[in-house]
Write a protein that holds these residues in place. Structure first.
Motif, PDB file in Angstrom:
ATOM      1  N   PHE A   1     -11.234   2.594   1.132  1.00 58.05           N
ATOM      2  CA  PHE A   1     -11.153   1.778   2.345  1.00 58.05           C
ATOM      3  C   PHE A   1     -12.537   1.506   2.926  1.00 58.05           C
ATOM      4  O   PHE A   1     -12.833   0.391   3.367  1.00 58.05           O
ATOM      5  CB  PHE A   1     -10.271   2.466   3.394  1.00 58.05           C
ATOM      6  CG  PHE A   1      -8.802   2.176   3.254  1.00 58.05           C
ATOM      7  CD1 PHE A   1      -8.307   0.890   3.421  1.00 58.05           C
ATOM      8  CD2 PHE A   1      -7.911   3.179   2.936  1.00 58.05           C
ATOM      9  CE1 PHE A   1      -6.962   0.607   3.292  1.00 58.05           C
ATOM     10  CE2 PHE A   1      -6.556   2.914   2.785  1.00 58.05           C
ATOM     11  CZ  PHE A   1      -6.083   1.620   2.967  1.00 58.05           C
TER      12      PHE A   1
ATOM     13  N   GLN B   1     -14.321  -2.208   3.391  1.00 57.55           N
ATOM     14  CA  GLN B   1     -14.829  -2.727   4.662  1.00 57.55           C
ATOM     15  C   GLN B   1     -16.335  -3.000   4.588  1.00 57.55           C
ATOM     16  O   GLN B   1     -16.825  -3.955   5.188  1.00 57.55           O
ATOM     17  CB  GLN B   1     -14.489  -1.748   5.787  1.00 57.55           C
ATOM     18  CG  GLN B   1     -12.997  -1.670   6.041  1.00 57.55           C
ATOM     19  CD  GLN B   1     -12.585  -0.647   7.088  1.00 57.55           C
ATOM     20  OE1 GLN B   1     -11.417  -0.522   7.418  1.00 57.55           O
ATOM     21  NE2 GLN B   1     -13.538   0.105   7.613  1.00 57.55           N
TER      22      GLN B   1
ATOM     23  N   ASN C   1      -3.642  -6.349  10.468  1.00 51.22           N
ATOM     24  CA  ASN C   1      -4.500  -5.176  10.302  1.00 51.22           C
ATOM     25  C   ASN C   1      -5.217  -4.818  11.600  1.00 51.22           C
ATOM     26  O   ASN C   1      -5.625  -3.669  11.797  1.00 51.22           O
ATOM     27  CB  ASN C   1      -5.540  -5.427   9.208  1.00 51.22           C
ATOM     28  CG  ASN C   1      -4.909  -5.575   7.828  1.00 51.22           C
ATOM     29  OD1 ASN C   1      -3.774  -5.172   7.613  1.00 51.22           O
ATOM     30  ND2 ASN C   1      -5.646  -6.161   6.897  1.00 51.22           N
TER      31      ASN C   1
ATOM     32  N   ILE D   1     -10.919  -0.254  -2.453  1.00 46.21           N
ATOM     33  CA  ILE D   1      -9.516  -0.063  -2.793  1.00 46.21           C
ATOM     34  C   ILE D   1      -8.845  -1.354  -3.270  1.00 46.21           C
ATOM     35  O   ILE D   1      -7.826  -1.334  -3.955  1.00 46.21           O
ATOM     36  CB  ILE D   1      -8.752   0.546  -1.597  1.00 46.21           C
ATOM     37  CG1 ILE D   1      -7.487   1.249  -2.077  1.00 46.21           C
ATOM     38  CG2 ILE D   1      -8.472  -0.506  -0.518  1.00 46.21           C
ATOM     39  CD1 ILE D   1      -6.891   2.198  -1.059  1.00 46.21           C
TER      40      ILE D   1
ATOM     41  N   PHE E   1       0.833  -1.203   0.000  1.00 44.61           N
ATOM     42  CA  PHE E   1       0.000   0.000   0.000  1.00 44.61           C
ATOM     43  C   PHE E   1       0.868   1.252   0.000  1.00 44.61           C
ATOM     44  O   PHE E   1       0.640   2.187  -0.749  1.00 44.61           O
ATOM     45  CB  PHE E   1      -0.917   0.013   1.230  1.00 44.61           C
ATOM     46  CG  PHE E   1      -2.219  -0.714   1.039  1.00 44.61           C
ATOM     47  CD1 PHE E   1      -3.152  -0.249   0.142  1.00 44.61           C
ATOM     48  CD2 PHE E   1      -2.514  -1.851   1.769  1.00 44.61           C
ATOM     49  CE1 PHE E   1      -4.371  -0.895  -0.035  1.00 44.61           C
ATOM     50  CE2 PHE E   1      -3.720  -2.519   1.603  1.00 44.61           C
ATOM     51  CZ  PHE E   1      -4.652  -2.040   0.697  1.00 44.61           C
TER      52      PHE E   1
END
Length: 301
Positions: free
Chosen positions: A259, A263, A157, A126, A74
């Motif tokens: 993001f 999610q 994460n 993303i 990333f």
């Protein structure tokens, strides 16, 4: 074999390099930082210092390799708080550099670290960049065999929740609940990749990598017990709430939206549809094992 590993000494590349060296392969590790040379050599590998956007550097590094392992971190795309960042195009540039270098160096076996969600560029936020990269690499000549490794969400994460646990005593996200989602240890990812490198290559294949299927509520319970907060809860809030918070701290709007959508696809289950059609054998490292590292990191922050 002679193997080139990109990703410096990251959470996957380091244990992967260690495992490959232990198996008596000759490993070259690509890093952008000269200060990593000593640590790379201490493992028993050779360091190649340069940029993933530098085709000439990559080509020279890849020449003579039996297998090249390529990945896009990333952070390699740029700073998420840079409002001018075109994240997708920055990753595409790296992918095209890999493609050109692989072709010019005549490498015939490639292992690519992709991700869950790479089967589509719709509804996965993303993570659509992995779909783009896989398709760029698929433009390589047919005699180049590629194994696309698709790990699920990393245990690591979860470290990102530590600040809010400390400040608010809870985990907050726009996904959660009792639905069992797949998670993975970076150590299990490294083990699978090393295993795949020693298996035959044939065309273009993919493999999902996961360690455990477990609900967010159960993760909160396990992590809470590890850090001395047995009543720790995982609270689900709206997509809008998360997006507002990310924008408030100055994140690039496109990255923030990416993001949040990623999610949201975890909460809806869209992200996992192809995974459940192609379920892998689960790895060895479970959330209960990871919780020890989480507790250590929690005390340090």
């Amino acid at each position: 074999m002679k193997i080139v590993v990109t990703g410096s000494l990251g959470n996957i590349s380091k244990p992967l390099t260690q495992e490959l060296v232990q198996k008596r392969h000759t490993v070259t590790v690509v890093s952008s930082k000269t200060e990593r040379i000593a640590a790379i050599e201490a493992i028993g590998a050779t360091a190649a210092i340069g940029s993933m956007q530098d085709v000439s550097f990559l080509t020279n590094t890849f020449k003579g390799a039996d297998i090249v392992y390529v990945m896009e971190a990333f952070g390699a795309a740029g700073e998420f708080f840079n409002k001018e960042l075109d994240f997708m195009e920055s990753i595409n540039i790296i992918a095209r550099s890999y493609k050109q270098a692989i072709e010019e160096s005549c490498v015939k076996k490639v292992v690519h670290l992709s991700s869950i969600g790479a089967h589509t560029n719709k509804g996965n936020g993303i993570l659509a960049f992995h779909y783009n990269v896989e398709n760029i690499l698929k433009e390589l000549p047919e005699d180049v065999s590629i194994k696309f490794m698709r790990p699920v969400g990393f245990y690591n994460n979860l470290f990102g929740f530590i600040p809010v646990i400390k400040s608010q005593g809870t985990i907050i996200s726009n996904y959660g609940g009792t639905f069992k989602k797949p998670w993975v240890s970076t150590f299990d990812i490294a083990t699978v990749i090393a295993e795949e490198m020693e298996k035959p290559f044939d065309g273009r294949t993919f493999r999902y990598i996961a360690s455990e299927e477990i609900s967010s509520d159960d993760i909160a319970k396990i992590l809470g017990e590890a850090i001395g907060m047995p009543d720790l809860k995982w609270i689900v809030v709206s997509d809008e709430h998360i997006l507002e918070n990310l924008l408030a701290i100055g994140m690039n709007p496109d990255v923030a939206k990416g993001f949040v959508e990623m999610q949201a696809s975890q909460q809806s289950g869209i992200l996992y549809e192809d995974y459940f059609r192609n379920k892998p054998t689960l790895g060895k490292v479970k959330v209960a094992d990871f919780a020890k590292d989480f507790a250590t990191k929690f005390k340090e922050q």
